[in-house]
Write a protein that holds these residues in place. Structure first.
Motif, mmCIF file in Angstrom:
data_model
loop_
_atom_site.group_PDB
_atom_site.id
_atom_site.type_symbol
_atom_site.label_atom_id
_atom_site.label_comp_id
_atom_site.label_asym_id
_atom_site.label_seq_id
_atom_site.Cartn_x
_atom_site.Cartn_y
_atom_site.Cartn_z
ATOM 1 N N GLN A 28 -4.532 -4.536 1.277
ATOM 2 C CA GLN A 28 -3.356 -5.262 1.749
ATOM 3 C C GLN A 28 -2.061 -4.582 1.310
ATOM 4 O O GLN A 28 -2.011 -3.910 0.271
ATOM 5 N N ASN A 39 1.587 -5.647 8.235
ATOM 6 C CA ASN A 39 0.954 -6.947 7.974
ATOM 7 C C ASN A 39 -0.167 -7.231 8.977
ATOM 8 O O ASN A 39 -0.290 -8.333 9.504
ATOM 9 N N GLU A 88 3.490 -8.248 -0.998
ATOM 10 C CA GLU A 88 4.364 -9.195 -0.291
ATOM 11 C C GLU A 88 5.706 -8.564 0.046
ATOM 12 O O GLU A 88 6.249 -8.739 1.140
ATOM 13 N N LYS A 148 1.620 -11.341 5.944
ATOM 14 C CA LYS A 148 0.735 -10.628 5.032
ATOM 15 C C LYS A 148 -0.313 -9.872 5.842
ATOM 16 O O LYS A 148 -0.604 -10.215 6.987
#
Length: 203
Positions: free
Chosen positions: A72, A96, A75, A182
C-alpha cells in the motif's frame, strides 16, 4: 513451549513482511540496481521490465500495459519520477489502487494535457468501459514524445497535487471528488514508456 514461541515469532515476521506500506517514515522507497522487481511489483514480464534503475513498459491501444505495487501507499505521500514516452499517447500513474478503482494522474499527448480522473481497471478485460475513466480536472501541457518529463505527485491531508516539470500543476480534494483514499501505486501505458528516478516518500 520454545517451539510455540519460535512459530509465533516466525508468523509475526511473515505478517510484517507481507503487510504495511511501500515506504515508511524511516525508509523512502526508490529503485536501485539491486531492486527485486518480482518481490515489490505485480506485472506481466512481457509488458514491464527493470534495467539500469529504469522501468520499461510496452502496451498498445488494444491492451494497456499495467504494473502495480504489492504494498500500500501510505496515507500521506510524495511520489517523484521522470517519464519518457516514445510511442502511444498515454502514460498514467495509478494512485490508491484498490481492487479495480484508482485515481488517474496522467500525461496525454493527443489533447496536450495533464489530467486527474477517476479510474477503473479490470485486469481480465481490455473492453473500453473496463479501463480508464472520466476526466475530472485538466490543464494544458506541452507533452512531447521522446523527451524526459519530471513528475511530482503529493497526497497530503486528503488533498492531491500533481505537478509536471515544476511548471504545470493541478490540485484537488479527494473527498470533494469522491476519490480513492487508500490503496497501491501502479503505472499504465498504451505505448512504450520509460520511468526512472522513482521515489516514494512518506509525508
Amino acid at each position: 513451549m520454545k517451539f510455540i514461541y519460535i512459530v509465533a515469532a516466525f508468523t509475526g515476521l511473515t505478517l510484517i513482511s507481507c503487510s504495511g506500506t511501500i515506504s515508511t517514515s524511516k525508509k523512502e522507497y526508490h529503485l536501485t540496481e539491486n531492486s527485486q522487481i518480482e518481490s515489490d511489483w505485480k506485472f506481466d514480464p512481457q509488458e514491464w521490465s527493470l534495467e539500469n534503475q529504469t522501468f520499461s513498459g510496452s502496451g498498445s491501444a488494444e491492451h494497456w500495459a499495467v504494473i502495480t505495487s504489492k504494498k500500500q501507499l501510505p496515507e500521506n505521500y510524495e511520489i517523484t519520477y521522470s517519464i519518457n514516452l516514445s510511442s502511444g499517447n498515454l502514460v498514467e500513474t495509478m494512485l490508491n489502487f484498490d481492487k479495480q478503482n484508482y485515481i488517474r494522474t496522467y500525461l496525454y499527448n493527443i489533447d496536450q494535457n495533464i489530467v486527474i480522473g477517476r479510474g477503473i481497471y479490470n485486469k481480465k478485460s481490455d473492453e473500453y468501459n473496463k479501463r480508464g475513466g472520466p476526466t475530472l480536472l485538466n490543464k494544458p501541457f506541452n507533452f512531447s514524445s521522446n523527451t524526459w518529463h519530471k513528475v511530482k505527485i503529493q497526497v497530503l491531508n486528503k488533498k492531491l497535487l500533481f505537478v509536471v516539470n515544476d511548471s504545470v500543476s493541478i490540485e484537488c480534494s479527494l473527498e470533494k471528488y469522491n476519490l480513492s483514499q487508500k490503496g497501491k501505486i501502479g503505472f499504465l501505458t498504451n505505448g512504450k514508456a520509460k520511468i526512472k528516478d522513482l521515489r516514494i516518500k512518506n509525508l
